[in-house]
Design a protein around this motif. Structure first.
Motif, PDB file in Angstrom:
ATOM      1  N   LEU A  39       4.102   2.282   2.583  1.00 48.28           N
ATOM      2  CA  LEU A  39       3.685   3.385   1.720  1.00 48.28           C
ATOM      3  C   LEU A  39       4.781   3.759   0.724  1.00 48.28           C
ATOM      4  O   LEU A  39       4.497   4.054  -0.441  1.00 48.28           O
ATOM      5  N   ALA A  40       6.036   3.748   1.179  1.00 45.83           N
ATOM      6  CA  ALA A  40       7.150   4.076   0.282  1.00 45.83           C
ATOM      7  C   ALA A  40       7.233   3.077  -0.862  1.00 45.83           C
ATOM      8  O   ALA A  40       7.473   3.438  -2.021  1.00 45.83           O
ATOM      9  N   ALA A  41       6.990   1.780  -0.547  1.00 38.49           N
ATOM     10  CA  ALA A  41       7.012   0.758  -1.594  1.00 38.49           C
ATOM     11  C   ALA A  41       5.841   0.951  -2.558  1.00 38.49           C
ATOM     12  O   ALA A  41       5.976   0.747  -3.775  1.00 38.49           O
ATOM     13  N   GLU A  42       4.703   1.374  -2.025  1.00 37.89           N
ATOM     14  CA  GLU A  42       3.521   1.594  -2.865  1.00 37.89           C
ATOM     15  C   GLU A  42       3.707   2.796  -3.781  1.00 37.89           C
ATOM     16  O   GLU A  42       3.251   2.792  -4.927  1.00 37.89           O
ATOM     17  N   LEU A  43       4.401   3.834  -3.284  1.00 39.47           N
ATOM     18  CA  LEU A  43       4.605   5.035  -4.091  1.00 39.47           C
ATOM     19  C   LEU A  43       5.603   4.804  -5.219  1.00 39.47           C
ATOM     20  O   LEU A  43       5.560   5.473  -6.249  1.00 39.47           O
TER      21      LEU A  43
END
Length: 413
Positions: free
Chosen positions: A240-244
Protein backbone atom coordinates in the motif's frame (compact mmCIF):
# COMPACT_ATOMS: atom_id res chain seq x y z
CA UNK A 1 -9.10 -63.09 11.16
CA UNK A 2 -5.40 -62.83 10.34
CA UNK A 3 -3.16 -61.47 13.05
CA UNK A 4 0.66 -61.44 13.02
CA UNK A 5 2.21 -63.85 15.51
CA UNK A 6 4.05 -61.04 17.31
CA UNK A 7 0.81 -59.12 17.84
CA UNK A 8 -1.12 -62.23 18.95
CA UNK A 9 1.44 -63.33 21.56
CA UNK A 10 2.21 -59.78 22.68
CA UNK A 11 -1.47 -59.02 23.36
CA UNK A 12 -1.90 -62.39 25.08
CA UNK A 13 1.04 -61.63 27.40
CA UNK A 14 -0.41 -58.19 28.10
CA UNK A 15 -3.80 -59.60 29.14
CA UNK A 16 -2.43 -62.57 31.09
CA UNK A 17 -2.14 -62.52 34.89
CA UNK A 18 1.50 -62.48 35.84
CA UNK A 19 3.08 -64.75 38.39
CA UNK A 20 5.28 -61.89 39.52
CA UNK A 21 2.86 -59.22 40.82
CA UNK A 22 5.70 -56.73 41.14
CA UNK A 23 5.97 -56.63 37.33
CA UNK A 24 2.25 -55.83 37.10
CA UNK A 25 2.69 -53.05 39.66
CA UNK A 26 5.61 -51.52 37.74
CA UNK A 27 3.56 -51.68 34.53
CA UNK A 28 0.70 -49.80 36.20
CA UNK A 29 3.13 -47.21 37.55
CA UNK A 30 4.62 -46.72 34.08
CA UNK A 31 1.15 -46.39 32.56
CA UNK A 32 0.07 -43.89 35.23
CA UNK A 33 3.27 -41.89 34.79
CA UNK A 34 2.77 -41.61 31.04
CA UNK A 35 -0.87 -40.59 31.56
CA UNK A 36 0.09 -37.97 34.13
CA UNK A 37 2.86 -36.53 31.95
CA UNK A 38 0.63 -36.32 28.86
CA UNK A 39 -2.16 -34.70 30.92
CA UNK A 40 0.19 -32.11 32.41
CA UNK A 41 1.71 -31.32 29.03
CA UNK A 42 -1.68 -30.80 27.34
CA UNK A 43 -3.00 -28.59 30.17
CA UNK A 44 0.14 -26.44 30.46
CA UNK A 45 0.47 -25.90 26.70
CA UNK A 46 -3.24 -25.01 26.53
CA UNK A 47 -2.78 -22.44 29.31
CA UNK A 48 0.26 -20.98 27.52
CA UNK A 49 -1.82 -20.73 24.33
CA UNK A 50 -4.59 -19.07 26.32
CA UNK A 51 -2.29 -16.42 27.77
CA UNK A 52 -0.72 -15.84 24.36
CA UNK A 53 -4.14 -15.31 22.74
CA UNK A 54 -5.38 -13.14 25.61
CA UNK A 55 -2.36 -10.85 25.48
CA UNK A 56 -2.42 -10.78 21.69
CA UNK A 57 -6.11 -9.79 21.63
CA UNK A 58 -5.57 -7.07 24.26
CA UNK A 59 -2.62 -5.60 22.42
CA UNK A 60 -4.39 -5.74 19.07
CA UNK A 61 -7.38 -4.09 20.72
CA UNK A 62 -5.26 -0.92 20.81
CA UNK A 63 -2.62 -1.51 18.15
CA UNK A 64 -3.66 -1.90 14.53
CA UNK A 65 -2.33 -4.78 12.44
CA UNK A 66 -0.26 -2.36 10.35
CA UNK A 67 0.49 1.35 10.13
CA UNK A 68 1.51 3.58 7.22
CA UNK A 69 3.19 6.79 8.43
CA UNK A 70 4.60 9.80 6.67
CA UNK A 71 8.39 9.90 7.05
CA UNK A 72 8.84 13.69 7.03
CA UNK A 73 5.37 15.19 6.91
CA UNK A 74 1.87 14.26 7.85
CA UNK A 75 -0.39 12.52 5.36
CA UNK A 76 -2.06 15.52 3.74
CA UNK A 77 -4.40 13.88 1.23
CA UNK A 78 -5.43 11.28 3.76
CA UNK A 79 -9.00 10.83 2.43
CA UNK A 80 -7.61 9.62 -0.90
CA UNK A 81 -5.03 7.41 0.85
CA UNK A 82 -7.77 5.96 3.05
CA UNK A 83 -9.93 5.15 0.01
CA UNK A 84 -7.00 3.40 -1.72
CA UNK A 85 -6.23 1.38 1.40
CA UNK A 86 -9.83 0.21 1.77
CA UNK A 87 -9.86 -1.05 -1.82
CA UNK A 88 -7.17 -3.61 -0.99
CA UNK A 89 -8.84 -7.05 -0.65
CA UNK A 90 -6.84 -7.85 2.50
CA UNK A 91 -7.83 -4.65 4.32
CA UNK A 92 -10.90 -4.96 6.55
CA UNK A 93 -10.70 -1.41 7.88
CA UNK A 94 -8.57 1.73 7.82
CA UNK A 95 -8.53 4.84 9.99
CA UNK A 96 -6.32 7.97 10.24
CA UNK A 97 -4.64 9.00 13.47
CA UNK A 98 -2.34 11.50 15.16
CA UNK A 99 -0.12 10.24 17.99
CA UNK A 100 2.22 12.47 20.00
CA UNK A 101 3.72 12.63 23.46
CA UNK A 102 2.31 15.04 26.02
CA UNK A 103 2.31 16.03 29.68
CA UNK A 104 -1.11 15.83 31.34
CA UNK A 105 -2.09 17.70 34.48
CA UNK A 106 -5.12 17.03 36.66
CA UNK A 107 -4.87 16.88 40.43
CA UNK A 108 -1.45 15.43 39.70
CA UNK A 109 0.89 15.36 36.69
CA UNK A 110 1.73 12.40 34.45
CA UNK A 111 3.22 11.85 31.03
CA UNK A 112 1.63 9.83 28.25
CA UNK A 113 0.70 9.47 24.61
CA UNK A 114 -2.16 11.47 23.13
CA UNK A 115 -3.81 9.73 20.19
CA UNK A 116 -6.11 11.68 17.93
CA UNK A 117 -8.76 9.56 16.22
CA UNK A 118 -12.00 9.81 14.27
CA UNK A 119 -14.57 8.12 16.57
CA UNK A 120 -16.61 6.90 13.60
CA UNK A 121 -13.60 5.23 11.93
CA UNK A 122 -11.66 3.92 14.95
CA UNK A 123 -13.88 0.83 15.57
CA UNK A 124 -12.80 -0.43 12.14
CA UNK A 125 -9.22 -0.96 13.36
CA UNK A 126 -9.37 -1.26 17.17
CA UNK A 127 -11.57 -2.56 19.99
CA UNK A 128 -11.33 0.40 22.36
CA UNK A 129 -15.05 1.15 21.99
CA UNK A 130 -15.74 -2.24 23.61
CA UNK A 131 -13.38 -1.52 26.53
CA UNK A 132 -15.04 1.65 27.83
CA UNK A 133 -15.69 1.64 31.58
CA UNK A 134 -17.56 4.95 31.44
CA UNK A 135 -18.57 7.27 28.63
CA UNK A 136 -18.20 6.37 24.95
CA UNK A 137 -16.01 7.30 21.99
CA UNK A 138 -18.83 9.18 20.27
CA UNK A 139 -18.64 11.76 23.08
CA UNK A 140 -15.54 13.02 21.27
CA UNK A 141 -16.48 15.58 18.62
CA UNK A 142 -14.56 18.31 16.75
CA UNK A 143 -13.99 21.42 18.84
CA UNK A 144 -15.42 19.79 21.97
CA UNK A 145 -11.94 19.15 23.40
CA UNK A 146 -13.05 16.00 25.17
CA UNK A 147 -10.54 13.36 26.25
CA UNK A 148 -10.81 9.64 27.07
CA UNK A 149 -8.23 8.33 29.56
CA UNK A 150 -6.94 4.91 30.49
CA UNK A 151 -8.14 3.80 33.92
CA UNK A 152 -4.68 3.85 35.50
CA UNK A 153 -3.83 7.19 33.88
CA UNK A 154 -7.05 8.73 35.23
CA UNK A 155 -6.11 7.39 38.68
CA UNK A 156 -2.59 8.86 38.45
CA UNK A 157 -4.01 12.23 37.40
CA UNK A 158 -6.67 12.08 40.12
CA UNK A 159 -9.53 12.88 37.74
CA UNK A 160 -12.85 11.34 36.75
CA UNK A 161 -15.46 11.83 34.06
CA UNK A 162 -16.59 15.47 33.89
CA UNK A 163 -13.37 16.89 35.32
CA UNK A 164 -10.73 18.77 33.38
CA UNK A 165 -7.20 17.92 32.32
CA UNK A 166 -4.61 20.30 30.92
CA UNK A 167 -2.57 18.77 28.07
CA UNK A 168 0.88 20.27 27.42
CA UNK A 169 2.37 19.63 23.97
CA UNK A 170 6.19 19.30 23.96
CA UNK A 171 6.50 22.36 21.72
CA UNK A 172 7.20 26.03 22.42
CA UNK A 173 5.39 28.98 20.90
CA UNK A 174 6.56 32.57 20.97
CA UNK A 175 4.36 35.20 22.68
CA UNK A 176 4.86 38.84 23.68
CA UNK A 177 5.73 37.63 27.18
CA UNK A 178 8.24 35.09 25.96
CA UNK A 179 8.30 31.43 24.95
CA UNK A 180 5.54 29.34 26.51
CA UNK A 181 4.54 25.71 25.97
CA UNK A 182 1.51 24.95 23.83
CA UNK A 183 -1.34 23.71 26.02
CA UNK A 184 -5.07 23.10 25.97
CA UNK A 185 -7.69 22.28 28.58
CA UNK A 186 -9.68 19.11 27.89
CA UNK A 187 -12.73 17.65 29.65
CA UNK A 188 -12.68 13.97 30.59
CA UNK A 189 -15.63 12.32 28.78
CA UNK A 190 -14.73 8.65 29.27
CA UNK A 191 -12.44 6.06 30.84
CA UNK A 192 -11.32 2.78 29.23
CA UNK A 193 -9.59 -0.32 30.56
CA UNK A 194 -7.72 -2.64 28.20
CA UNK A 195 -6.01 -4.79 30.83
CA UNK A 196 -2.51 -3.84 29.66
CA UNK A 197 -0.47 -1.48 31.84
CA UNK A 198 1.16 0.08 28.79
CA UNK A 199 -2.16 1.50 27.58
CA UNK A 200 -4.20 1.85 30.77
CA UNK A 201 -1.55 4.04 32.38
CA UNK A 202 -0.13 5.91 29.40
CA UNK A 203 -2.71 6.56 26.69
CA UNK A 204 -5.24 9.35 26.20
CA UNK A 205 -7.69 9.53 23.29
CA UNK A 206 -8.96 12.79 21.75
CA UNK A 207 -10.70 13.72 18.51
CA UNK A 208 -8.26 14.01 15.61
CA UNK A 209 -9.30 17.60 14.83
CA UNK A 210 -8.58 18.62 18.44
CA UNK A 211 -5.19 16.87 18.31
CA UNK A 212 -4.41 18.65 15.03
CA UNK A 213 -5.16 22.02 16.63
CA UNK A 214 -3.08 21.22 19.73
CA UNK A 215 -0.04 20.04 17.78
CA UNK A 216 -0.49 22.43 14.82
CA UNK A 217 -0.34 19.72 12.15
CA UNK A 218 -1.89 19.91 8.70
CA UNK A 219 -3.08 16.29 8.64
CA UNK A 220 -2.90 12.90 10.35
CA UNK A 221 0.42 11.24 11.12
CA UNK A 222 -0.61 8.10 9.31
CA UNK A 223 -3.22 5.43 8.60
CA UNK A 224 -3.90 2.38 10.75
CA UNK A 225 -5.00 -0.85 9.05
CA UNK A 226 -6.91 -3.95 10.12
CA UNK A 227 -6.31 -6.97 7.87
CA UNK A 228 -7.91 -10.34 7.22
CA UNK A 229 -4.60 -12.04 8.09
CA UNK A 230 -2.54 -10.25 10.73
CA UNK A 231 0.56 -12.30 9.87
CA UNK A 232 0.66 -10.68 6.42
CA UNK A 233 0.52 -7.20 7.91
CA UNK A 234 3.98 -5.99 6.91
CA UNK A 235 3.71 -7.25 3.31
CA UNK A 236 0.26 -5.68 2.73
CA UNK A 237 1.26 -2.37 4.33
CA UNK A 238 4.43 -2.19 2.21
CA UNK A 239 2.41 -2.79 -0.96
CA UNK A 240 0.00 0.00 0.00
CA UNK A 241 2.85 2.41 0.80
CA UNK A 242 4.33 1.77 -2.65
CA UNK A 243 0.92 2.32 -4.25
CA UNK A 244 0.39 5.61 -2.39
CA UNK A 245 3.76 6.96 -3.51
CA UNK A 246 5.90 9.47 -1.59
CA UNK A 247 7.94 8.76 1.53
CA UNK A 248 6.17 6.44 3.95
CA UNK A 249 7.31 4.25 6.80
CA UNK A 250 5.57 0.91 7.33
CA UNK A 251 5.21 -0.80 10.74
CA UNK A 252 3.30 -3.92 11.70
CA UNK A 253 1.99 -5.04 15.09
CA UNK A 254 4.89 -7.43 15.63
CA UNK A 255 7.57 -4.74 15.34
CA UNK A 256 6.34 -2.81 18.35
CA UNK A 257 5.98 -5.95 20.50
CA UNK A 258 8.44 -8.36 18.86
CA UNK A 259 10.47 -9.02 22.01
CA UNK A 260 7.33 -9.58 24.05
CA UNK A 261 5.84 -12.20 21.73
CA UNK A 262 9.25 -13.77 21.17
CA UNK A 263 9.61 -14.21 24.93
CA UNK A 264 6.18 -15.87 25.15
CA UNK A 265 7.05 -18.23 22.29
CA UNK A 266 10.38 -19.10 23.93
CA UNK A 267 8.68 -19.76 27.27
CA UNK A 268 6.17 -22.05 25.57
CA UNK A 269 8.96 -24.04 23.89
CA UNK A 270 10.93 -24.35 27.14
CA UNK A 271 7.84 -25.50 29.07
CA UNK A 272 7.12 -28.05 26.34
CA UNK A 273 10.66 -29.45 26.55
CA UNK A 274 10.66 -29.60 30.38
CA UNK A 275 7.30 -31.34 30.57
CA UNK A 276 8.30 -33.67 27.74
CA UNK A 277 10.99 -34.97 30.09
CA UNK A 278 8.23 -36.07 32.48
CA UNK A 279 6.66 -38.11 29.69
CA UNK A 280 10.11 -39.47 28.76
CA UNK A 281 10.92 -40.54 32.33
CA UNK A 282 7.54 -42.25 32.65
CA UNK A 283 7.96 -43.95 29.28
CA UNK A 284 11.43 -45.22 30.12
CA UNK A 285 10.02 -46.88 33.23
CA UNK A 286 8.82 -49.39 30.66
CA UNK A 287 12.46 -50.47 30.29
CA UNK A 288 12.60 -51.90 33.80
CA UNK A 289 9.16 -53.46 33.39
CA UNK A 290 10.06 -55.23 30.16
CA UNK A 291 13.53 -56.28 31.38
CA UNK A 292 11.93 -58.05 34.36
CA UNK A 293 9.28 -59.51 32.07
CA UNK A 294 11.94 -60.85 29.71
CA UNK A 295 13.66 -62.52 32.66
CA UNK A 296 10.33 -63.96 33.83
CA UNK A 297 9.51 -65.34 30.37
CA UNK A 298 12.87 -66.96 29.59
CA UNK A 299 11.34 -70.43 29.29
CA UNK A 300 8.54 -69.20 27.02
CA UNK A 301 11.03 -67.41 24.81
CA UNK A 302 13.18 -70.56 24.56
CA UNK A 303 10.17 -72.68 23.58
CA UNK A 304 9.12 -70.19 20.92
CA UNK A 305 12.66 -70.21 19.53
CA UNK A 306 12.76 -74.03 19.39
CA UNK A 307 9.42 -73.96 17.53
CA UNK A 308 10.98 -71.78 14.86
CA UNK A 309 10.31 -68.22 15.99
CA UNK A 310 12.99 -65.87 14.69
CA UNK A 311 14.79 -63.29 16.87
CA UNK A 312 12.79 -60.60 15.04
CA UNK A 313 9.53 -62.30 16.07
CA UNK A 314 10.61 -62.44 19.73
CA UNK A 315 11.65 -58.80 19.56
CA UNK A 316 8.27 -57.88 18.09
CA UNK A 317 6.40 -59.69 20.88
CA UNK A 318 7.95 -57.57 23.62
CA UNK A 319 7.77 -54.38 21.61
CA UNK A 320 4.02 -54.97 21.26
CA UNK A 321 3.72 -55.32 25.03
CA UNK A 322 5.59 -52.10 25.75
CA UNK A 323 3.73 -50.15 23.08
CA UNK A 324 0.35 -51.39 24.35
CA UNK A 325 1.14 -50.18 27.87
CA UNK A 326 2.34 -46.85 26.46
CA UNK A 327 -0.69 -46.40 24.19
CA UNK A 328 -3.10 -47.07 27.07
CA UNK A 329 -1.27 -44.49 29.21
CA UNK A 330 -1.27 -41.98 26.32
CA UNK A 331 -4.99 -42.52 25.69
CA UNK A 332 -5.89 -42.00 29.35
CA UNK A 333 -3.62 -38.96 29.61
CA UNK A 334 -4.97 -37.44 26.40
CA UNK A 335 -8.57 -37.90 27.54
CA UNK A 336 -7.88 -36.34 30.95
CA UNK A 337 -5.81 -33.53 29.44
CA UNK A 338 -8.50 -32.61 26.90
CA UNK A 339 -11.26 -32.64 29.53
CA UNK A 340 -9.20 -30.49 31.93
CA UNK A 341 -8.06 -28.06 29.22
CA UNK A 342 -11.61 -27.54 27.94
CA UNK A 343 -13.03 -26.97 31.42
CA UNK A 344 -10.05 -25.38 33.18
CA UNK A 345 -11.62 -21.99 33.88
CA UNK A 346 -14.74 -23.59 35.39
CA UNK A 347 -12.62 -25.97 37.47
CA UNK A 348 -10.45 -23.12 38.80
CA UNK A 349 -13.52 -21.05 39.72
CA UNK A 350 -15.06 -24.07 41.48
CA UNK A 351 -11.86 -24.59 43.52
CA UNK A 352 -11.72 -20.87 44.38
CA UNK A 353 -15.37 -20.94 45.49
CA UNK A 354 -14.91 -24.01 47.68
CA UNK A 355 -11.54 -23.13 49.22
CA UNK A 356 -11.58 -19.33 49.22
CA UNK A 357 -8.20 -19.27 47.47
CA UNK A 358 -7.64 -16.79 44.64
CA UNK A 359 -5.13 -18.00 42.06
CA UNK A 360 -4.82 -14.73 40.11
CA UNK A 361 -5.96 -11.78 42.16
CA UNK A 362 -7.42 -8.90 40.08
CA UNK A 363 -5.64 -6.49 42.44
CA UNK A 364 -2.28 -7.88 41.35
CA UNK A 365 -2.69 -9.31 37.85
CA UNK A 366 -4.22 -7.70 34.78
CA UNK A 367 -5.37 -11.16 33.65
CA UNK A 368 -7.30 -12.49 36.64
CA UNK A 369 -8.73 -15.60 34.92
CA UNK A 370 -6.79 -18.67 33.86
CA UNK A 371 -7.31 -18.77 30.08
CA UNK A 372 -7.06 -22.04 28.22
CA UNK A 373 -6.90 -22.55 24.47
CA UNK A 374 -6.59 -26.23 23.58
CA UNK A 375 -5.42 -26.86 20.03
CA UNK A 376 -5.82 -30.30 18.50
CA UNK A 377 -2.50 -29.96 16.71
CA UNK A 378 -0.77 -29.69 20.10
CA UNK A 379 -2.73 -32.69 21.42
CA UNK A 380 -1.70 -34.75 18.39
CA UNK A 381 1.95 -33.73 18.75
CA UNK A 382 1.99 -34.62 22.46
CA UNK A 383 0.35 -38.01 21.83
CA UNK A 384 2.85 -38.73 19.05
CA UNK A 385 5.73 -37.71 21.31
CA UNK A 386 4.52 -40.10 24.04
CA UNK A 387 4.20 -42.89 21.49
CA UNK A 388 7.75 -42.34 20.21
CA UNK A 389 9.14 -42.39 23.77
CA UNK A 390 7.22 -45.60 24.52
CA UNK A 391 8.49 -47.23 21.33
CA UNK A 392 12.09 -46.26 22.08
CA UNK A 393 11.77 -47.64 25.61
CA UNK A 394 10.91 -51.10 24.25
CA UNK A 395 13.95 -51.46 22.00
CA UNK A 396 16.57 -52.59 24.54
CA UNK A 397 14.40 -55.15 26.45
CA UNK A 398 13.08 -56.55 23.15
CA UNK A 399 16.61 -56.80 21.75
CA UNK A 400 17.71 -58.56 24.93
CA UNK A 401 14.83 -61.04 24.61
CA UNK A 402 15.77 -61.75 20.99
CA UNK A 403 19.31 -62.72 22.10
CA UNK A 404 18.05 -65.42 24.48
CA UNK A 405 19.68 -68.82 23.82
CA UNK A 406 17.08 -71.65 24.03
CA UNK A 407 19.51 -74.21 25.47
CA UNK A 408 20.74 -71.89 28.22
CA UNK A 409 17.18 -70.83 29.12
CA UNK A 410 15.83 -74.41 29.36
CA UNK A 411 18.84 -75.89 31.17
CA UNK A 412 17.28 -75.66 34.63
CA UNK A 413 13.60 -76.02 33.65
Amino acid sequence: MFRPLELFIGLRYTRAKRRNHFISFISLVSMAGIALGVTALIVVISVMNGFDNELRSRILGMVSHATIEGVRDSVKDWESALAKAEKNPHVLGAAPYIEREAMLQGQRVAGGLVRGILPGEEPKVAEIHNKMKSGKLTDLFPGGFGIVLGRELAYKLGVDVGEQVVVYAPEIRATPVGAVPRLKRFTVVGVFEIGMEEYDSGLAIVHMDDARRLYQTDGPDGIRLKLDDMFRAFTVARELAAELGGLYRVRDWMQGHANFFRAIAMEKRVMFMILSLIVAVAAFNLVSTLVMLVTDKQADIAILRTLGASPGTIMGVFMVQGVVVGVIGIAIGTLLGVVLALNLEAIVKFIETKTGLVFLSPDVYYISDLPSDMQWSDVGLIALLGFVFSLLATLYPAWRAARTEPAAALRYE
